[in-house]
Design a protein around this motif. Sequence first.
Motif, PDB file in Angstrom:
ATOM      1  N   GLN A 292     -48.413 -57.764  60.140  1.00  0.00           N
ATOM      2  CA  GLN A 292     -48.354 -58.254  58.775  1.00  0.00           C
ATOM      3  C   GLN A 292     -47.024 -57.861  58.145  1.00  0.00           C
ATOM      4  OE1 GLN A 292     -51.824 -56.913  56.585  1.00  0.00           O
ATOM      5  NE2 GLN A 292     -53.045 -58.594  57.380  1.00  0.00           N
ATOM      6  N   ARG A 293     -46.644 -58.631  57.153  1.00  0.00           N
ATOM      7  CA  ARG A 293     -45.440 -58.308  56.411  1.00  0.00           C
ATOM      8  C   ARG A 293     -45.671 -57.015  55.620  1.00  0.00           C
ATOM      9  NH1 ARG A 293     -42.397 -63.242  53.505  1.00  0.00           N
ATOM     10  NH2 ARG A 293     -42.885 -64.045  55.595  1.00  0.00           N
ATOM     11  N   GLU A 294     -44.683 -56.133  55.628  1.00  0.00           N
ATOM     12  CA  GLU A 294     -44.841 -54.851  54.959  1.00  0.00           C
ATOM     13  C   GLU A 294     -43.622 -54.545  54.098  1.00  0.00           C
ATOM     14  OE1 GLU A 294     -45.232 -51.876  58.009  1.00  0.00           O
ATOM     15  OE2 GLU A 294     -43.165 -52.089  58.688  1.00  0.00           O
ATOM     16  N   LEU A 295     -43.880 -53.810  53.036  1.00  0.00           N
ATOM     17  CA  LEU A 295     -42.817 -53.410  52.132  1.00  0.00           C
ATOM     18  C   LEU A 295     -41.990 -52.295  52.763  1.00  0.00           C
ATOM     19  CD1 LEU A 295     -41.475 -53.503  49.299  1.00  0.00           C
ATOM     20  CD2 LEU A 295     -43.189 -51.820  48.578  1.00  0.00           C
ATOM     21  N   VAL A 296     -40.692 -52.460  52.751  1.00  0.00           N
ATOM     22  CA  VAL A 296     -39.781 -51.452  53.302  1.00  0.00           C
ATOM     23  C   VAL A 296     -39.183 -50.606  52.178  1.00  0.00           C
ATOM     24  CG1 VAL A 296     -37.656 -51.087  54.588  1.00  0.00           C
ATOM     25  CG2 VAL A 296     -39.232 -52.903  55.277  1.00  0.00           C
ATOM     26  N   ALA A 297     -38.677 -51.270  51.157  1.00  0.00           N
ATOM     27  CA  ALA A 297     -38.029 -50.557  50.060  1.00  0.00           C
ATOM     28  C   ALA A 297     -37.989 -51.456  48.836  1.00  0.00           C
ATOM     29  CB  ALA A 297     -36.616 -50.132  50.438  1.00  0.00           C
ATOM     30  N   SER A 298     -38.002 -50.833  47.670  1.00  0.00           N
ATOM     31  CA  SER A 298     -37.920 -51.596  46.432  1.00  0.00           C
ATOM     32  C   SER A 298     -37.056 -50.841  45.425  1.00  0.00           C
ATOM     33  CB  SER A 298     -39.298 -51.870  45.842  1.00  0.00           C
ATOM     34  OG  SER A 298     -39.922 -50.654  45.471  1.00  0.00           O
ATOM     35  N   ILE A 299     -36.477 -51.597  44.495  1.00  0.00           N
ATOM     36  CA  ILE A 299     -35.668 -51.001  43.442  1.00  0.00           C
ATOM     37  C   ILE A 299     -35.883 -51.804  42.164  1.00  0.00           C
ATOM     38  CG2 ILE A 299     -33.627 -52.325  44.212  1.00  0.00           C
ATOM     39  CD1 ILE A 299     -31.923 -49.919  43.229  1.00  0.00           C
ATOM     40  N   THR A 300     -36.227 -51.107  41.103  1.00  0.00           N
ATOM     41  CA  THR A 300     -36.490 -51.783  39.835  1.00  0.00           C
ATOM     42  C   THR A 300     -35.174 -52.071  39.112  1.00  0.00           C
ATOM     43  OG1 THR A 300     -36.621 -49.764  38.526  1.00  0.00           O
ATOM     44  CG2 THR A 300     -38.636 -50.484  39.644  1.00  0.00           C
ATOM     45  N   ARG A 301     -35.281 -52.791  37.995  1.00  0.00           N
ATOM     46  CA  ARG A 301     -34.094 -53.068  37.192  1.00  0.00           C
ATOM     47  C   ARG A 301     -33.467 -51.779  36.699  1.00  0.00           C
ATOM     48  NH1 ARG A 301     -35.585 -56.508  32.406  1.00  0.00           N
ATOM     49  NH2 ARG A 301     -37.486 -55.272  32.527  1.00  0.00           N
ATOM     50  N   GLY A 302     -34.300 -50.778  36.448  1.00  0.00           N
ATOM     51  CA  GLY A 302     -33.812 -49.504  35.957  1.00  0.00           C
ATOM     52  C   GLY A 302     -33.353 -48.560  37.049  1.00  0.00           C
ATOM     53  N   GLY A 303     -33.500 -48.972  38.311  1.00  0.00           N
ATOM     54  CA  GLY A 303     -33.005 -48.151  39.406  1.00  0.00           C
ATOM     55  C   GLY A 303     -34.032 -47.247  40.067  1.00  0.00           C
TER      56      GLY A 303
END
Length: 115
Positions: A43-54
């Motif tokens: 399945q597709r999995e989340l690796v990394a994320s970054i918000t607008r605020g960092g």
Amino acid sequence: VQLQASGGGLVQAGGSLRLSCVASESLFRSSTMAWYRQAPGEQRELVASITRGGTIDYKDSVKGRFTIARDNAENTVYLQMNSLKPEDTAVYYCYGKNTRGLGYWGQGTLVTVSS
């Protein structure tokens, strides 16, 4: 096209790659940006994320090896991948989710790590 990813390729274990994803300005400025991956048969999995605020979040298995960053002037999100392992082999997808909850996917870019 809202999201355009690039930078995948073939690398030996222990090597590095940097993925880039250019977004449309309207999407980028209103969105949390992320990288997902999907290995064959998985399945597709989340690796990394970054918000607008960092604010940044990583999948546990990539912590200390991968770095996500966003360049607000260039509407681009990067994923620097170091110490790559064969288990990192997957198609990597850029994703943006705006403040209205609408999500957009970029096309995938294949990362292959040979042992």
